[in-house]
Design a protein around this motif. Structure first.
Motif, mmCIF file in Angstrom:
data_model
loop_
_atom_site.group_PDB
_atom_site.id
_atom_site.type_symbol
_atom_site.label_atom_id
_atom_site.label_comp_id
_atom_site.label_asym_id
_atom_site.label_seq_id
_atom_site.Cartn_x
_atom_site.Cartn_y
_atom_site.Cartn_z
ATOM 1 N N TYR A 185 8.843 5.389 -2.344
ATOM 2 C CA TYR A 185 9.638 6.599 -2.251
ATOM 3 C C TYR A 185 8.668 7.745 -1.986
ATOM 4 O O TYR A 185 7.672 7.881 -2.702
ATOM 5 N N PRO A 186 8.920 8.583 -0.983
ATOM 6 C CA PRO A 186 7.946 9.635 -0.660
ATOM 7 C C PRO A 186 8.041 10.831 -1.615
ATOM 8 O O PRO A 186 8.598 11.868 -1.265
ATOM 9 N N SER A 187 7.487 10.649 -2.776
ATOM 10 C CA SER A 187 7.584 11.686 -3.804
ATOM 11 C C SER A 187 6.636 12.849 -3.534
ATOM 12 O O SER A 187 6.786 13.912 -4.111
ATOM 13 N N GLY A 188 5.659 12.643 -2.687
ATOM 14 C CA GLY A 188 4.732 13.724 -2.352
ATOM 15 C C GLY A 188 3.294 13.247 -2.334
ATOM 16 O O GLY A 188 2.531 13.581 -1.436
ATOM 17 N N ASN A 189 2.932 12.440 -3.336
ATOM 18 C CA ASN A 189 1.561 11.952 -3.421
ATOM 19 C C ASN A 189 1.542 10.489 -3.818
ATOM 20 O O ASN A 189 2.369 10.040 -4.613
ATOM 21 N N LEU A 190 0.572 9.793 -3.286
ATOM 22 C CA LEU A 190 0.330 8.424 -3.706
ATOM 23 C C LEU A 190 -0.135 8.437 -5.146
ATOM 24 O O LEU A 190 -0.971 9.256 -5.521
ATOM 25 N N HIS A 191 0.398 7.571 -5.979
ATOM 26 C CA HIS A 191 -0.182 7.451 -7.314
ATOM 27 C C HIS A 191 -0.941 6.136 -7.401
ATOM 28 O O HIS A 191 -0.924 5.322 -6.485
ATOM 29 N N ILE A 192 -1.584 5.952 -8.529
ATOM 30 C CA ILE A 192 -2.546 4.851 -8.641
ATOM 31 C C ILE A 192 -1.855 3.479 -8.565
ATOM 32 O O ILE A 192 -2.449 2.510 -8.099
ATOM 33 N N GLY A 193 -0.591 3.438 -8.989
ATOM 34 C CA GLY A 193 0.175 2.196 -8.880
ATOM 35 C C GLY A 193 0.362 1.782 -7.428
ATOM 36 O O GLY A 193 0.288 0.602 -7.094
ATOM 37 N N HIS A 194 0.590 2.786 -6.543
ATOM 38 C CA HIS A 194 0.664 2.498 -5.118
ATOM 39 C C HIS A 194 -0.660 1.906 -4.625
ATOM 40 O O HIS A 194 -0.672 0.938 -3.874
ATOM 41 N N VAL A 195 -1.755 2.524 -5.054
ATOM 42 C CA VAL A 195 -3.069 2.072 -4.600
ATOM 43 C C VAL A 195 -3.259 0.605 -4.955
ATOM 44 O O VAL A 195 -3.734 -0.200 -4.159
ATOM 45 N N ASN A 202 2.213 13.633 4.284
ATOM 46 C CA ASN A 202 1.078 13.680 3.365
ATOM 47 C C ASN A 202 0.703 12.290 2.858
ATOM 48 O O ASN A 202 -0.470 11.915 2.820
ATOM 49 N N MET A 203 1.715 11.509 2.488
ATOM 50 C CA MET A 203 1.423 10.185 1.934
ATOM 51 C C MET A 203 0.923 9.228 3.015
ATOM 52 O O MET A 203 0.144 8.323 2.737
ATOM 53 N N LYS A 204 1.358 9.456 4.227
ATOM 54 C CA LYS A 204 0.859 8.644 5.338
ATOM 55 C C LYS A 204 -0.638 8.878 5.511
ATOM 56 O O LYS A 204 -1.413 7.938 5.673
ATOM 57 N N ARG A 205 -1.013 10.139 5.440
ATOM 58 C CA ARG A 205 -2.445 10.472 5.531
ATOM 59 C C ARG A 205 -3.216 9.776 4.401
ATOM 60 O O ARG A 205 -4.274 9.189 4.612
ATOM 61 N N GLN A 206 -2.649 9.817 3.184
ATOM 62 C CA GLN A 206 -3.333 9.192 2.051
ATOM 63 C C GLN A 206 -3.470 7.684 2.229
ATOM 64 O O GLN A 206 -4.498 7.099 1.877
ATOM 65 N N LEU A 207 -2.438 7.063 2.780
ATOM 66 C CA LEU A 207 -2.508 5.616 3.023
ATOM 67 C C LEU A 207 -3.596 5.305 4.037
ATOM 68 O O LEU A 207 -4.331 4.330 3.906
ATOM 69 N N GLN A 208 -3.683 6.157 5.053
ATOM 70 C CA GLN A 208 -4.696 5.915 6.070
ATOM 71 C C GLN A 208 -6.095 6.120 5.512
ATOM 72 O O GLN A 208 -7.030 5.437 5.906
ATOM 73 N N GLU A 209 -6.209 7.018 4.550
ATOM 74 C CA GLU A 209 -7.515 7.245 3.922
ATOM 75 C C GLU A 209 -7.916 6.086 3.008
ATOM 76 O O GLU A 209 -9.049 5.992 2.561
ATOM 77 N N MET A 210 -6.947 5.244 2.689
ATOM 78 C CA MET A 210 -7.284 4.049 1.910
ATOM 79 C C MET A 210 -7.714 2.898 2.807
ATOM 80 O O MET A 210 -8.167 1.867 2.324
ATOM 81 N N GLY A 211 -7.521 3.057 4.102
ATOM 82 C CA GLY A 211 -7.924 2.002 5.032
ATOM 83 C C GLY A 211 -7.055 0.766 4.974
ATOM 84 O O GLY A 211 -7.528 -0.344 5.199
ATOM 85 N N ILE A 212 -5.786 0.947 4.666
ATOM 86 C CA ILE A 212 -4.873 -0.199 4.633
ATOM 87 C C ILE A 212 -4.532 -0.601 6.075
ATOM 88 O O ILE A 212 -4.267 0.258 6.916
ATOM 89 N N SER A 213 -4.507 -1.886 6.317
ATOM 90 C CA SER A 213 -4.379 -2.369 7.702
ATOM 91 C C SER A 213 -2.915 -2.514 8.139
ATOM 92 O O SER A 213 -2.433 -3.609 8.390
#
Length: 828
Positions: A43-53, A107-118
């Motif tokens: 759910y796009p709540s605004g920010n990735l939290h650690i559970g998502h990671v 914003n969350m898309k950017r965060q996902l990309q910064e995690m390097g998920i393929s």
RNA sequence: GCCGAUGUGGCGGAACUGGCAGACGCACGGGACUUAAAAUCCCGCGGGCCCUAAAGCCCGUACCGGUUCGAUUCCGGUCAUCGGCACCA
């Protein structure tokens, strides 16, 4: 090569390249076997939290691993983007829900990309996009066509704070699962999905899911709640009506002391009408209606009942029994009427004791003498036994009587066997704006008319007013007023939207064909990619999302759109991330921000720690020092490559030849390299134990540090170990390994390399360590040739000088030998 | 109450099919390098016994018992913690 591991330069560089090159795009036409790896979309709540990671790191390791193993991997992501928070934000900040949502997604898309998920970003979906919810509406109509959608007036769960109705599954401990507000009952006409039609198959097919955790399957079984029983009619005295009760213990029916109706049961009013009991009964009914779910149905609540003044007849014994109403009987389950057998049911015992109703034993345990059958019953006994006080059935085993008595009811027409489920139909109407509008029209002439599928989507309007406690769509005349698709006359639209669980019940199908404009997915695409081979997400969806998705899959199969029975082949439910022993949550203030961690140590370190710290299904205790440790490890790998690159010139290049003539240290090094390959392969591929996969790579790194310091160290052996380390680490830490792979002189991305193969020859040992036990206690370790026979081994043990010491003059009565492992001397 | 899971050093955890308990990491202690610090490297690290050292012995995987040559692992029972369901007739 840079001396220092500088993640902040490396990571963005590769992320950019991967995205530009669409490095992780699933191939449309491929000879490779397919693999579908999926994380529950956020759910796009605004920010990735650690559970998502945690969730996405786990799936990414699997996806990258499978890719290297030669699979054509589908690894998509999207957004479960309808829902209440957007609407609450709209009320609070006066921003439209769409604007708020799309900003969060970006914003969350950017965060996902910064995690390097393929991810294959070309397949991104968002459930709030008209191109998506068009097909959620299509689903509604398809289910409607097949008779699986209906509208009915019912006492439904209402959350006063969210100002909407809720499904049973969304009521947790009598409160709204979202905001914790106690749920009340409201009589409303609402849309339901007939999930109960699939209750049996949803239960049965759980057995087809060996790849699911037992825990989740048990939860679903409990939720579906199947019970086998019998329905029996009790004729009401001086009345034409019958009361039909449902019981799982028809064998105890000769012990009935009373019959109880739910207070809302339609017969109640008839029974008391015009009698002295009418007034009191009405008061009782009103009181029950006013109570919320918890107060009414908790087993803690005291049983309360009221005699109606009426009697009915037990069809088996012909006996007259009083009719009561009571708080503990639920109208929605069974027939809304129950028989009370106090001797054999705890709840009935409590009720009978309170209201001084008779208690009569009808089953005696085998060890109880027959004469004792009429002694006072001290507590309810629901055990097995022999029938007593039950007329012609006396003496039978109660289970046998159960069958015969059910037969009698069916033969004589006053009852029948019946299977009941606790599962209720799924209420999908929501009195909210930010959801897919229900594609239905109310016509003054034609009544309820579905919107034709080719006229979808029914778009959400912009001109709505957001006010707390009001259904926003009802405020938009432009939306509400329409013409009937059938007769063209004046009509108005349904103003409720669908439960967001509707959107998430089919998104995994959409990923297989995300840009299809005419259908939710094509047959070819869905047949090719489904099932999801590995699904990963939180256990909080054990019932809701996973049950609804299974229902959707089965229904769509029956409509002819799918071939599969179950959507998710393997399910991994990851544990929570905790700090100081409790779940991280904003309200407790014990949160760790993924952005901060990534900023400080990089995505590779963050991913590595979260996978290393605990096995995936278990709760993970966050540790800043643990993160630091993983960062140190990556630095160690970095330096290892740096030192190797400097000294690598001496390599002769012919590894195969060198490997043929190695000293024992080199053999040991090669053996560990290949043992590690073996272990990491099964740890990722079959055991999902990422923590031990990481630790064995760490061990290999430690071993290589020691080996390379030896004067006789062979560069070819070092190279093999080092390349293995980097390849094995690639799914966990994709950026640093990509960089180091390049430093070792490779042009092509490490993520396009084949997964390393175990060289069986390298695993062979000349000598093995054998453990020597005396009476099961460890006494000595000895080195022996690997090929030694059991006989020779025993001889060698018997010749050991220290043997006397251990046996101390006692006799060796037995020798247990596990070849290549252990010798145990049994002495007496 | 019912169902499910878990219980191993100071901590996170490992031991995969019954065969060396405590891998790996963290924390801690000691040392090397350094003017110093950081970083790095090396050593130690469950408890107890033994004067010291080498070496060795005993106890130890929640608790009690069983099976077995041998049990963290299998069986029976008890306790604790967590999660789910809970008046479903």
């Amino acid at each position: 090569m840079q001396e220092k591991y500088s993640f902040s330069e490396i990571e963005p560089k590769w992320q950019k390249k991967w995205i530009e090159e669409k490095a992780y795009k699933a191939e449309e036409h491929s000879d490779k076997p397919k693999f579908y790896a999926l994380a529950m979309f956020p759910y796009p709540s605004g920010n990735l939290h650690i559970g998502h990671v945690r969730n996405y790191s786990i799936v990414d390791v699997i996806a990258r691993f499978k890719r290297m193993q030669g699979f054509n991997v589908l690894h998509p992501i999207g957004w479960d983007s309808f829902g209440l928070p957007a609407e609450n934000a709209a009320i609070k900040h006066q921003t439209p829900p769409a604007e708020w949502t799309w900003k969060n997604i970006a914003n969350m898309k950017r965060q996902l990309q910064e995690m390097g998920i393929s991810y294959d970003w070309d397949r991104e979906v968002a459930t709030c996009h008209p191109d998506y919810y068009k097909f959620t509406q299509w689903m509604f109509l398809e289910f409607y066509k097949h008779g699986l959608v209906y509208k009915k007036k019912a006492a439904v769960n209402w959350c006063p704070s969210c100002a909407t109705v809720l499904a049973n599954e969304q009521v947790v401990d009598g409160a709204c699962e979202r905001c914790d507000t106690p749920v009340t009952k409201k009589d409303l006409e609402q849309w339901f999905f007939k999930i109960t039609d699939y209750a049996q198959v949803l239960l049965d097919d759980l057995d087809k899911l060996p790849g699911w955790p037992e825990k989740v399957k048990t939860m679903q079984r409990n939720w579906i709640g199947r019970s086998e029983g019998t329905e029996v009619d009790f004729k009401v005295e001086n009345h034409t009506d019958k009361i039909r009760v449902y019981t799982t213990r028809v064998d105890t029916i000769f012990g009935v002391s009373y019959v109880v109706l739910a207070p809302e049961h339609p017969l109640v009013k008839e029974l008391v009408a015009g009698t002295q009991y009418e007034q009191e009964a009405q008061t009782f009914i009103d009181k029950m209606k006013g109570l919320n779910e918890i107060a009414r149905t908790s087993s803690e609540t005291e049983k309360e009942g009221l005699f109606t003044g009426a009697y009915c007849i037990n069809p088996y014994s012909g006996k007259k029994v009083p009719i009561w109403i009571a708080n503990y009987v639920l109208l929605e389950y069974g027939t809304g009427a129950v028989m009370g057998v106090p001797a054999h049911d705890e709840r009935d015992f409590e009720f009978a004791t309170k209201y001084q109703l008779s208690i009569r034993r009808v089953i005696r345990p085998e060890e109880m003498p027959v004469e004792a059958k009429d002694e006072p019953v001290k507590e309810a006994d629901h055990g097995k036994g022999l029938m007593v006080n039950s007329g012609e059935y006396d003496g039978l085993a109660n289970m046998a009587a159960w069958e015969k008595m059910s037969d009698q009811a069916e033969r004589e027409g006053f009852g029948q066997r019946k299977v009941n489920f606790r599962l209720r139909d799924w209420l999908i109407s929501r009195q909210r704006y930010w959801g897919a509008p229900i594609p239905m029209v109310y016509c003054e002439q034609c009544g309820i008319v579905p919107v034709p599928q080719d006229q979808l989507p029914v778009l959400l309007p912009d001109d709505v007013v957001f006010k707390a406690g009001e259904n926003p769509l009802a405020t938009s005349d432009s939306f509400k007023e329409t013409t009937c698709p059938k007769c063209g006359g004046k009509a108005h639209r349904e103003t409720d939207t669908m439960d967001t669980f509707m959107c998430s019940s089919w998104y995994y199908l959409r990923y297989t064909d995300p840009r299809n404009n005419t259908l939710p997915f094509s047959k070819e695409a869905v047949d090719h990619w489904m099932n999801v081979d590995q699904y990963v997400g939180g256990v909080e969806h054990a019932i809701l999302h996973l049950l609804y998705s299974r229902f959707f899959t089965k229904a769509l199969r029956d409509f002819g759109y799918l071939k599969i029975d179950e959507p998710f082949e393997n399910l991994l439910t990851q544990g929570m991330v905790c700090l100081d022993g409790t779940k991280m949550s904003k309200s407790k203030g014990n949160v760790v921000s993924p952005e901060e961690i990534i900023g400080k140590y990089g995505a590779d370190t963050a991913r590595l720690f979260i996978l290393f710290a605990a096995p995936p299904e278990r709760d993970l205790e966050w540790s800043d020092q643990g993160v630091e440790g993983c960062f140190r490890f990556l630095n160690r790998v970095w330096r290892l490559v740096g030192q190797f690159v400097e000294s690598a010139q001496q390599s002769t290049g012919n590894a195969a030849q060198v490997f043929g003539e190695l000293d024992s240290a080199a053999k040991k090094m090669r053996r560990q390299t290949h043992l590690t390959i073996q272990k990491v392969t099964t740890d990722i591929g079959t055991r999902s134990n990422f923590n031990t996969a990481v630790s064995s790579i760490m061990e290999l790194v430690n071993a290589l540090y020691l080996y390379k310091e030896q004067a006789t160290a062979k560069i070819e052996v070092e190279r093999e170990a080092l390349e293995s380390i980097i390849l094995l680490l690639a799914p966990f830490a994709p950026h640093i390994t990509e960089e180091l792979w390049g430093e070792l002189g490779n042009r092509e991305s490490i993520h396009k390399q084949s997964w390393p193969q175990v060289d069986e020859a390298a695993l062979v040992q000349d000598e093995v360590t054998v453990v020597l036990q005396v009476n099961g206690k460890l006494r000595e370790r000895i080195q022996v040739p690997a090929e030694i026979s059991a006989k020779e081994l025993e001889q060698q043990v018997r010749n050991l000088p220290k043997l006397q010491e251990w046996t101390q003059g006692k006799e060796i009565v037995k020798v247990v030998i596990v070849p290549g492992k252990l010798v145990n001397l049994v002495v007496k």
